[in-house]
Scaffold this motif. Structure first.
Motif, mmCIF file in Angstrom:
data_model
loop_
_atom_site.group_PDB
_atom_site.id
_atom_site.type_symbol
_atom_site.label_atom_id
_atom_site.label_comp_id
_atom_site.label_asym_id
_atom_site.label_seq_id
_atom_site.Cartn_x
_atom_site.Cartn_y
_atom_site.Cartn_z
ATOM 1 N N HIS A 405 56.975 6.964 4.139
ATOM 2 C CA HIS A 405 56.198 5.825 3.951
ATOM 3 C C HIS A 405 57.115 4.688 3.123
ATOM 4 C CE1 HIS A 405 52.430 7.147 5.724
ATOM 5 N NE2 HIS A 405 52.578 8.252 5.142
ATOM 6 N N PHE A 406 57.897 5.339 2.528
ATOM 7 C CA PHE A 406 58.398 4.358 1.363
ATOM 8 C C PHE A 406 59.903 4.306 1.189
ATOM 9 C CE2 PHE A 406 54.439 6.075 -0.862
ATOM 10 C CZ PHE A 406 53.667 5.106 -0.474
ATOM 11 N N ALA A 407 60.761 5.306 1.442
ATOM 12 C CA ALA A 407 62.081 5.097 1.304
ATOM 13 C C ALA A 407 62.720 6.639 1.743
ATOM 14 C CB ALA A 407 62.493 4.837 -0.209
ATOM 15 N N GLU A 408 63.875 6.340 2.257
ATOM 16 C CA GLU A 408 64.672 7.612 2.844
ATOM 17 C C GLU A 408 66.097 7.939 1.989
ATOM 18 O OE1 GLU A 408 66.057 9.470 7.005
ATOM 19 O OE2 GLU A 408 64.977 7.523 6.991
ATOM 20 N N LEU A 409 66.102 8.857 1.573
ATOM 21 C CA LEU A 409 67.454 8.970 0.801
ATOM 22 C C LEU A 409 68.539 9.501 1.852
ATOM 23 C CD1 LEU A 409 66.276 11.432 -1.975
ATOM 24 C CD2 LEU A 409 67.262 9.186 -2.309
ATOM 25 N N PRO A 410 69.673 8.942 1.856
ATOM 26 C CA PRO A 410 70.769 9.257 2.934
ATOM 27 C C PRO A 410 71.014 10.583 2.928
ATOM 28 C CG PRO A 410 71.017 7.125 1.686
ATOM 29 C CD PRO A 410 70.089 7.783 1.155
ATOM 30 N N GLU A 411 71.466 11.164 3.957
ATOM 31 C CA GLU A 411 72.024 12.561 3.876
ATOM 32 C C GLU A 411 73.378 12.442 3.272
ATOM 33 O OE1 GLU A 411 70.944 15.530 4.839
ATOM 34 O OE2 GLU A 411 68.865 14.666 5.844
ATOM 35 N N PRO A 412 73.573 13.489 2.310
ATOM 36 C CA PRO A 412 74.931 13.745 1.805
ATOM 37 C C PRO A 412 76.188 13.688 2.717
ATOM 38 C CG PRO A 412 73.836 15.666 1.413
ATOM 39 C CD PRO A 412 72.802 14.779 2.021
ATOM 40 N N ALA A 413 77.107 13.180 2.386
ATOM 41 C CA ALA A 413 78.331 13.181 3.255
ATOM 42 C C ALA A 413 78.935 14.471 3.358
ATOM 43 C CB ALA A 413 79.336 12.197 2.742
ATOM 44 N N MET A 416 78.368 20.857 3.419
ATOM 45 C CA MET A 416 78.107 21.801 2.603
ATOM 46 C C MET A 416 76.603 21.439 1.953
ATOM 47 S SD MET A 416 79.638 24.314 3.250
ATOM 48 C CE MET A 416 79.405 25.399 2.023
ATOM 49 N N LEU A 417 76.500 20.423 1.527
ATOM 50 C CA LEU A 417 75.426 19.744 0.438
ATOM 51 C C LEU A 417 74.237 19.693 1.454
ATOM 52 C CD1 LEU A 417 77.069 17.307 -1.870
ATOM 53 C CD2 LEU A 417 76.814 19.664 -2.394
ATOM 54 N N LYS A 418 74.183 19.585 2.863
ATOM 55 C CA LYS A 418 73.025 19.121 3.550
ATOM 56 C C LYS A 418 71.914 20.764 3.398
ATOM 57 C CE LYS A 418 75.012 15.888 6.621
ATOM 58 N NZ LYS A 418 75.371 15.589 8.016
ATOM 59 N N GLY A 419 72.816 21.956 3.208
ATOM 60 C CA GLY A 419 71.716 22.897 3.146
ATOM 61 C C GLY A 419 71.149 23.086 1.592
ATOM 62 N N LEU A 420 71.256 22.208 0.664
ATOM 63 C CA LEU A 420 70.591 21.988 -0.724
ATOM 64 C C LEU A 420 69.332 21.511 -0.439
ATOM 65 C CD1 LEU A 420 73.463 20.979 -3.123
ATOM 66 C CD2 LEU A 420 72.621 23.313 -3.046
ATOM 67 N N PRO A 421 68.224 22.109 -1.134
ATOM 68 C CA PRO A 421 67.000 21.477 -1.447
ATOM 69 C C PRO A 421 67.288 20.005 -2.101
ATOM 70 C CG PRO A 421 67.297 23.363 -2.954
ATOM 71 C CD PRO A 421 68.419 23.211 -2.128
ATOM 72 N N ARG A 422 66.431 19.205 -1.765
ATOM 73 C CA ARG A 422 66.830 17.829 -2.373
ATOM 74 C C ARG A 422 66.826 17.690 -3.912
ATOM 75 N NH1 ARG A 422 69.228 14.036 0.227
ATOM 76 N NH2 ARG A 422 68.132 13.152 2.250
#
Length: 561
Positions: A405-413, A416-422
């Motif tokens: 609804h409001f904003a999307e955080l870009p995926e980390p470049a 390896m970090l994509k497997g982390l919780p936000r």
């Protein structure tokens, strides 16, 4: 300062104060620190001076008190959530029942558009009915243990020998290959049980409230600690996935971990996997330290410890892996497209009934909505309640709602970090804002147990803090006395704050939340203080009303570059 906005000046000094180094050439670092403090305090005074007097509708606040203290429904809501529905693990049948009941109840109270909003896929649900763990030799003894969520049951009684195996690497496991069939593995080291030095039940006194208002200066160690936590998480995740598969292939009957709290308290969360197709391992239990240590002492004496286990647990909702948040609102009038949001997480862990964590927050926020509706106020802005799912798994429900609804955080470049919780991801890139982002004045959250409200965390939003200080002035007689500029984390307001929407969590009395209740089997209705919940609902309704009626939206912190 000329014509500059004092709040922008404040934040420029605030950022300088936070990030500038203290080793510039030959300048004395202590002098640099004092200069920064002086600049910061000067900017703070400008911000305070720039904050106009707030309009306080004392008549409306009085009616909120009257309704909240004389006609309260908060304990009826608490009782239904905890003792009619019970624990509400995300995507379990009980969570589905809680979603439906809260939607219906908000509708019965006259809220507009009560609904469930889907997100995900979140994963499978899970539930358990019973857990029986007995020592059959060297003596007959019932052991106190409960299963981790998303781990399998035993499919009937099973018997095997206890074995200590604390594996920190794959190699620790593989050297036992072929030797584990039929074993019950105790996978934690023993821990001495020591007398607690802290009281079981606490409230804030004036000294502690004063200390809470002292701002904690961030330093490089904070960032280093977050990165270490992220690295540890990724390594543990990889080892867990391997361990689940390895133990099942080896024919291990079950694993037993040591509870992180003493005095007979079982503190248990998740294991296995909620994602269909991933290895879930073997039945996994958490045992109280006083019983766990007995087993390990017997093993140290070279005694054969035989155990009988019967764990009735199963996965559910394989077909629908979406998660659901409950939402409803009181429509606004002249500024109906603008929002003031309140929320709490509806999900809980499975061992208790999730009373303090977080049926208390749900009941308080629902009661605040009921109060506002019952006294017939016509807020300028729409007031929306959101009851989140998946908070215990990393703020999943609120994060997905904000993303939609409001904003999307870009995926980390970094892949390896994509497997982390936000909660463990760094966000070097600014969020991608959506049209609805500009319309949210504030989000207020309740999730620190069931203790009464003593103030609010301003999340370093100093301009909002000055407004809050005026708002709480009529609430001093209810014990609401502080606004702290500190950040607090680990709950759903973070999902809003990190994308630039003002998000706040209340300061609450601890009671016995962090000594007996947090994620434990003791978290039930008996530990709830009814008067604290009534006070909290009145405070929340008052704050929300003032936010909804304010001429301007609450000021925002600048988004990080």
């Amino acid at each position: 300062a000329g014509n500059a906005n004092p709040y922008v000046l404040l934040w420029s000094y605030r950022l300088e104060f936070k990030y500038a180094g203290c080793s510039s050439g030959s300048i004395n670092p202590r002098v640099v620190i004092e200069m920064k403090k002086a600049l910061f305090l000067f900017a703070l005074s400008l911000s305070a001076a720039a904050t106009a007097n707030e309009t306080i509708d004392y008549s409306a606040l009085g009616r909120i008190r009257q309704e909240g203290f004389t006609n309260s429904q908060v304990m009826a809501t608490m009782t239904h959530l905890t003792e009619k529905i019970g624990p509400r693990l995300s995507n379990s049948p009980q969570m589905a029942a809680a979603n439906e009941w809260t939607k219906a109840q908000l509708g019965q109270w006259g809220m507009g558009n009560p609904r469930l909003e889907a997100f995900g896929p979140f994963g499978r649900g899970w539930q358990y009915q019973s857990a029986s763990v007995e020592m059959t030799s060297p003596r007959q003894f019932t052991l106190s243990a409960l299963p981790k969520a998303w781990t399998p049951g035993t499919n009937g009684p099973v018997s095997g020998e206890a074995m200590l195996l604390v594996a920190k690497t794959r190699e620790d496991l593989e050297k036992h290959k072929g030797k584990l069939k039929g074993k019950v593995l105790f996978i934690s080291d023993a821990r001495d049980v020591k007398p607690s030095e802290k009281p079981d039940f606490t409230r804030y006194d004036e000294e502690k409230l004063k200390a809470l208002q002292t701002f904690t200066i961030p330093d490089a160690a904070d960032l280093k600690k977050r990165r270490e936590e992220a690295d540890k998480y990724l390594k543990q995740k990889e080892l867990t996935e391997y361990t689940n598969k390895f133990l099942a292939e080896e024919g291990v009957l079950a694993t037993v971990s040591l509870s992180s709290w003493d005095n007979g308290i079982i503190r248990v969360m998740g294991g296995g996997s909620r994602k269909a197709g991933e290895a879930v391992g073997v039945p996994a239990l958490v045992m109280i330290s006083e019983h766990y240590n007995q087993v390990l002492r017997a093993l140290e004496r070279k005694e054969t410890v035989s155990l009988r286990l019967d764990i009735k647990a199963q996965f559910t909702s394989d077909k629908d892996e979406m998660g659901y948040n409950t939402l409803a609102e009181i429509p606004g009038s002249s500024r109906k497209n603008e929002l003031v949001m309140i929320g709490a997480h509806l999900d809980s862990w499975h061992s208790g009934t999730g009373a303090s964590d977080n049926a208390a927050g749900v009941a308080v926020m629902m009661e605040a909505m009921r109060i506002l509706k019952a006294i017939g106020v016509k807020p300028k802005r729409t007031v929306r309640i959101a009851l989140w799912s998946g908070e215990e798994q990393g703020l999943v429900g609120s994060s997905e709602y904000v993303k939609q609804h409001f904003a999307e955080l870009p995926e980390p470049a970094d892949p390896m970090l994509k497997g982390l919780p936000r909660s463990l991801q760094e966000n070097p890139l600014p969020p991608v804002l959506k049209a609805g982002h500009k319309n949210v004045s504030a989000y207020f959250n309740y999730d620190n147990g069931g203790g009464k409200v003593r103030g609010i965390y301003a999340q370093e939003n100093l301009a909002a803090a000055e407004i809050f200080r005026q708002w709480i002035a009529p609430m001093q007689d209810m014990g609401v006395s502080i606004v702290t500029n500190r950040n607090t984390g680990s709950t759903d307001h973070v999902s809003f704050d990190r994308v630039g929407i003002p998000g706040f969590q209340f300061v609450q009395d601890n009671l016995d939340y962090f000594t007996h209740l947090h994620h434990t089997h003791l978290d039930g209705l008996d530990h709830v203080q009814a008067d604290d919940l009534k006070q909290s609902a009145v405070v929340v309704a008052s704050m929300v009303y003032l936010a909804a009626m304010r001429d301007d939206m609450l000021p925002r912190k600048p988004l990080s570059p």
